[in-house]
Every structure is written in structure tokens, then in C-alpha cells.
Scaffold this active site. Structure first.
Site, PDB file in Angstrom:
ATOM      1  N   LYS A  85       0.843  -1.197   0.000  1.00 32.84           N
ATOM      2  CA  LYS A  85       0.000   0.000   0.000  1.00 32.84           C
ATOM      3  C   LYS A  85       0.883   1.254   0.000  1.00 32.84           C
ATOM      4  O   LYS A  85       2.092   1.170   0.272  1.00 32.84           O
ATOM      5  CB  LYS A  85      -0.933  -0.014   1.214  1.00 32.84           C
ATOM      6  CG  LYS A  85      -0.226  -0.068   2.557  1.00 32.84           C
ATOM      7  CD  LYS A  85      -1.235  -0.313   3.685  1.00 32.84           C
ATOM      8  CE  LYS A  85      -0.535  -0.481   5.025  1.00 32.84           C
ATOM      9  NZ  LYS A  85      -1.472  -0.890   6.086  1.00 32.84           N
ATOM     10  N   ARG A 129     -11.491  -0.552  14.833  1.00 30.27           N
ATOM     11  CA  ARG A 129     -11.326   0.193  13.597  1.00 30.27           C
ATOM     12  C   ARG A 129     -12.260  -0.506  12.605  1.00 30.27           C
ATOM     13  O   ARG A 129     -13.453  -0.357  12.724  1.00 30.27           O
ATOM     14  CB  ARG A 129      -9.843   0.187  13.195  1.00 30.27           C
ATOM     15  CG  ARG A 129      -9.403   1.437  12.504  1.00 30.27           C
ATOM     16  CD  ARG A 129      -7.908   1.483  12.309  1.00 30.27           C
ATOM     17  NE  ARG A 129      -7.367   0.296  11.679  1.00 30.27           N
ATOM     18  CZ  ARG A 129      -6.118   0.174  11.244  1.00 30.27           C
ATOM     19  NH1 ARG A 129      -5.279   1.173  11.365  1.00 30.27           N
ATOM     20  NH2 ARG A 129      -5.695  -0.926  10.678  1.00 30.27           N
ATOM     21  N   TYR A 176      14.184  29.906  10.048  1.00 30.54           N
ATOM     22  CA  TYR A 176      12.898  30.502  10.418  1.00 30.54           C
ATOM     23  C   TYR A 176      12.628  30.361  11.908  1.00 30.54           C
ATOM     24  O   TYR A 176      12.860  29.300  12.491  1.00 30.54           O
ATOM     25  CB  TYR A 176      11.751  29.801   9.687  1.00 30.54           C
ATOM     26  CG  TYR A 176      11.631  30.127   8.222  1.00 30.54           C
ATOM     27  CD1 TYR A 176      11.425  31.425   7.786  1.00 30.54           C
ATOM     28  CD2 TYR A 176      11.690  29.109   7.275  1.00 30.54           C
ATOM     29  CE1 TYR A 176      11.286  31.708   6.430  1.00 30.54           C
ATOM     30  CE2 TYR A 176      11.542  29.375   5.921  1.00 30.54           C
ATOM     31  CZ  TYR A 176      11.341  30.683   5.505  1.00 30.54           C
ATOM     32  OH  TYR A 176      11.204  30.946   4.184  1.00 30.54           O
ATOM     33  N   MET A 217      10.952  24.480   3.618  1.00 30.36           N
ATOM     34  CA  MET A 217      10.310  23.709   2.553  1.00 30.36           C
ATOM     35  C   MET A 217      11.314  22.930   1.710  1.00 30.36           C
ATOM     36  O   MET A 217      11.082  21.774   1.369  1.00 30.36           O
ATOM     37  CB  MET A 217       9.486  24.640   1.657  1.00 30.36           C
ATOM     38  CG  MET A 217       8.685  23.888   0.618  1.00 30.36           C
ATOM     39  SD  MET A 217       7.790  24.950  -0.513  1.00 30.36           S
ATOM     40  CE  MET A 217       6.335  25.340   0.418  1.00 30.36           C
TER      41      MET A 217
HETATM   42  C1  LIG Z   1      -0.739  -2.056   6.600  1.00 30.48           C
HETATM   43  C2  LIG Z   1      -1.320  -3.352   6.985  1.00 30.48           C
HETATM   44  C3  LIG Z   1      -0.499  -4.441   7.312  1.00 30.48           C
HETATM   45  C4  LIG Z   1       1.005  -4.319   7.387  1.00 30.48           C
HETATM   46  O1  LIG Z   1       1.359  -3.726   8.605  1.00 30.48           O
HETATM   47  P1  LIG Z   1       2.899  -3.497   9.002  1.00 30.48           P
HETATM   48  O2  LIG Z   1       2.837  -3.002  10.389  1.00 30.48           O
HETATM   49  O3  LIG Z   1       3.437  -2.495   8.048  1.00 30.48           O
HETATM   50  O4  LIG Z   1       3.554  -4.827   8.870  1.00 30.48           O
HETATM   51  C5  LIG Z   1      -1.092  -5.645   7.613  1.00 30.48           C
HETATM   52  N1  LIG Z   1      -2.449  -5.779   7.587  1.00 30.48           N
HETATM   53  C6  LIG Z   1      -3.261  -4.753   7.292  1.00 30.48           C
HETATM   54  C7  LIG Z   1      -4.727  -4.958   7.315  1.00 30.48           C
HETATM   55  C8  LIG Z   1      -2.735  -3.515   6.985  1.00 30.48           C
HETATM   56  O5  LIG Z   1      -3.560  -2.488   6.696  1.00 30.48           O
END
Ligand SMILES: *Cc1c(COP(=O)(O)O)cnc(C)c1O
Length: 358
Positions: free
Chosen positions: A35, A130, A255, A303
Site C-alpha cells: 500500500k 477500527r 525561520y 520547505m
Molecule cells: C498495513 C497493513 C499491514 C502491514 O502492517 P505493518 O505493520 O506495516 O507490517 C497488515 N495488515 C493490514 C490490514 C494492513 O492495513
């Protein structure tokens, strides 16, 4: 003549880290999680680096299709499932596995009248609150899915809140596991439960599928350092010194004048800023390598640049090599100094940063 800022990706590190994930769960199949553009490393590199994985998992449906275009023929899993009933046909055509976490998604499936066969991953909310069905609602959701002709295979899925910190009083891992066991009761389907932290630290949690993400990129999910887990950083973010200032005692840098020199010092300006994904909230003292020597940031990150202390870096000058994180400087250390986690730094790598293969 591009800027000197570049993220170099080591595909062999991705391959190595995948083998480490496998070694902790030798019986399990692996969803390599890609992802967020493979945690900032690039989808196409994920395809190459994780060629030995059993499947690729991600969030973004459009990127799942991109994985098919890139030639990935093994399973692909949408970890949050679909976001709209209209996506179902595309998902079926591209043969994507997908999570089902709420009743609305089941209704969409019931009404779609697809021919399938579909592989769905029924997600349980085992306490994290969640996504997913509560344990007491899980069975009913399972039966509804089972009654849909297009559904061929159901995988039992949950996700841990504290696999890196199992005694967390908010939700101990053991309690989540008990909730999961209760909810799946006598269901004999495959189970998919472990993220990186569970893969690395909880081999006792038998899972047919593990879902490592962060560890594959060579950062730690917590609990110990990436090096202690035998992981290798896949991304090295490097740049150069583009300016040098001699700063007198009592003079300020950057800054907001957040850094004031206690004594005369030499300050270098690094071509990298928050518009590149470097955290703006990194305080004075965040670690940086210049010519391979460890030094620290001084003043606010702006930036396009930030400043570092060069007083104790021999030979430092315009053109000197700077490592922001990666080889020689774990991303987790930089993240810790900035009050965040390696995940966020990787994922925030900005589109304007050049990404190249080692
Ligand atoms: C992102 C994700 C993972 C991977 O998690 P990590 O902590 O990066 O290993 C596994 N399962 C789900 C559902 C996720 O959204």
C-alpha cells in the site's frame, strides 16, 4: 541537472527482508503489503522485490489494477475491500481478493449478482475498534457471505493493535486473540492475522497467511531495532550540502530562530525540506550523516532545505554527501527524534524526489 536529493532503492534488501519474514512463519503464505506506493518505494519495485511472495496486498483499487498491468499474476488483496458497489465488477474482472469489513459491503455483494469466483477476507473487529465485525456478529456475516453464489473462498481475518507491545493495558494481544478465537469458533477456513510485529515477535500465533509491510522495507515495527531483527534498509535518502555559513556565538539559524549558536560554529545547508517529505517537526538534534560522519540538524526544517552542524565534520563543504536516512542511519532513529515512526517518513516521500534503483 536535477537536485542532488535522491532516494535509492535496494531491491536485494526487499528480497532479503521478505526471506526474513518467511523465516519467522515458514508454514504461512505471505501477503507482501505494498500500500501507499509500496511504502514510498514504488509499486513496480514492490513487484520485483516481492516476486517470491504468495500475493501482494494494498489499499488502493487503482493501484491493484496497476499491479496487474505490471504483470503480477498471483493473488492481490484489497485490505479495506471496495469503497463503492460500482467497484465490484472491476474487482471480479481483475481477480482481486478483497476484505469485507462491514454490512454495507455484504449488501453490495448480494445485490451485484456477479458470477465469481470471488475470494473474500472477512474481517473481524477483535478489539481494535477500527474496521470489522464484532465477534458476536461475525458468524452471521460469514453465513451471509457463504450464501452468495459467487463467493468461492472466505478467509478469516483480523488485525492487531499492539503486536509490538503485547502487554499494552489498553488492549493486550492475548485478549484480541481470544476474541478472534471466540468469533471464528468452529470455522475451519484459512486465517490471516499477522502484520510485521506479529510475524517477527509472535510465532505462537498460528496464521495461514501473514501480512508483513514495514519490515519488508527494512524498518522496525517496534519491539527491537531493524538491525536486531536482521532487516536491511531498502531506501536510502541522500542529498548534498549546497551552502555553508560561519555562525557566531549568539547568532540564530533559520525561520523562527529556533536554534542559537552557543559558540562559533560551521553550519551546512542540506538540499531537502518538508516538501520532500522530511519531517518539519524534526527538532534541533535530529541525526544526519555528512561525509559518513554523524551530526545533527540545527534550526527549523524549511520547505526545500534545512541546516546541519558541520563543526565536527572533517572536510565538509559544498558538495559533501548527506544521508537523511537509510544505509548507515536507520530511518527509525530519525523518526524517533522527530516524534514519529519510520512508516510515516517512508510513506511521506514526496513525488518531487527522484527515486532510483541502487
Ligand atoms: C498495513 C497493513 C499491514 C502491514 O502492517 P505493518 O505493520 O506495516 O507490517 C497488515 N495488515 C493490514 C490490514 C494492513 O492495513
Amino acid at each position: 541537472m536535477p537536485r542532488p536529493l535522491v532516494a535509492t532503492i535496494d531491491i536485494s534488501a526487499l528480497q532479503h527482508n521478505l526471506r526474513i519474514a518467511k523465516s519467522h512463519a515458514p508454514e504461512a503464505k505471505i501477503w507482501a503489503v505494498v500500500k501507499a506506493n509500496a511504502y514510498g518505494h514504488g509499486l513496480e519495485r514492490g513487484v520485483r522485490g516481492f516476486a517470491e511472495a504468495d500475493g501482494l496486498a494494498l489499499i488502493e483499487p487503482e493501484n491493484a489494477l496497476r499491479l496487474r498491468e505490471l504483470g503480477w499474476q498471483k493473488p492481490i488483496l484489497l485490505l479495506e475491500g471496495i469503497f463503492d458497489a460500482a467497484d465490484l465488477e472491476t474487482v471480479a474482472r481483475a481477480k482481486l481478493d478483497f476484505a469485507v469489513h462491514c454490512i454495507e459491503q455484504i449488501v453490495w455483494l448480494e445485490q451485484a449478482g456477479l458470477s465469481g469466483p470471488l475470494n473474500v477476507h472477512l474481517k473481524m473487529n477483535s478489539g481494535m475498534n477500527r474496521l470489522g465485525f464484532k465477534p458476536e456478529a461475525y458468524r452471521a456475516a460469514y453465513l451471509r457471505l457463504q450464501a452468495i453464489p459467487a463467493v468461492r473462498k472466505i478467509t478469516l481475518m483480523t488485525h492487531f493493535a499492539n503486536a509490538d507491545d503485547p502487554l499494552n493495558p489498553g488492549l493486550p494481544l492475548q485478549q484480541q486473540m481470544q476474541q478472534f478465537e471466540q468469533g471464528v469458533a468452529d470455522l475451519n477456513d484459512e486465517r490471516s492475522i499477522a502484520n510485521s510485529a506479529a510475524d517477527l515477535m509472535h510465532p505462537e500465533l498460528k496464521s495461514d497467511w501473514v501480512r508483513p509491510g514495514i519490515m519488508l522495507y527494512g524498518a522496525s515495527p517496534g519491539g527491537a531495532s531493524a538491525e536486531q531483527f536482521g532487516l536491511k534498509p531498502a531506501m536510502t535518502l541522500s542529498s548534498k550540502i549546497i551552502g555553508v555559513q560561519r555562525v557566531g556565538a549568539g547568532e540564530a539559524v533559520g525561520y523562527g530562530s529556533r536554534f542559537v549558536a552557543a559558540a562559533p560554529m560551521v553550519v551546512g545547508v542540506v538540499a531537502c525540506g518538508y516538501a520532500d517529505g522530511y519531517p518539519r517537526h524534526a527538532p534541533n538534534g535530529t541525526p544526519v550523516l555528512v561525509n559518513g560522519v554523524r551530526t545533527v540538524t540545527v534550526g527549523r526544517v524549511s520547505m526545500d532545505m534545512f541546516s546541519v552542524d558541520l563543526s565536527h565534520v572533517p572536510g565538509a563543504a559544498v558538495g559533501s554527501a548527506v544521508t537523511l536516512w537509510g544505509n548507515g542511519l536507520p530511518i527509525d532513529e530519525v523518526a524517533h527524534a522527530a516524534g514519529t515512526i519510520g512508516y510515516e517518513l517512508m510513506c511521506a516521500l514526496a513525488a518531487r524526489v527522484r527515486v532510483v534503483d541502487l
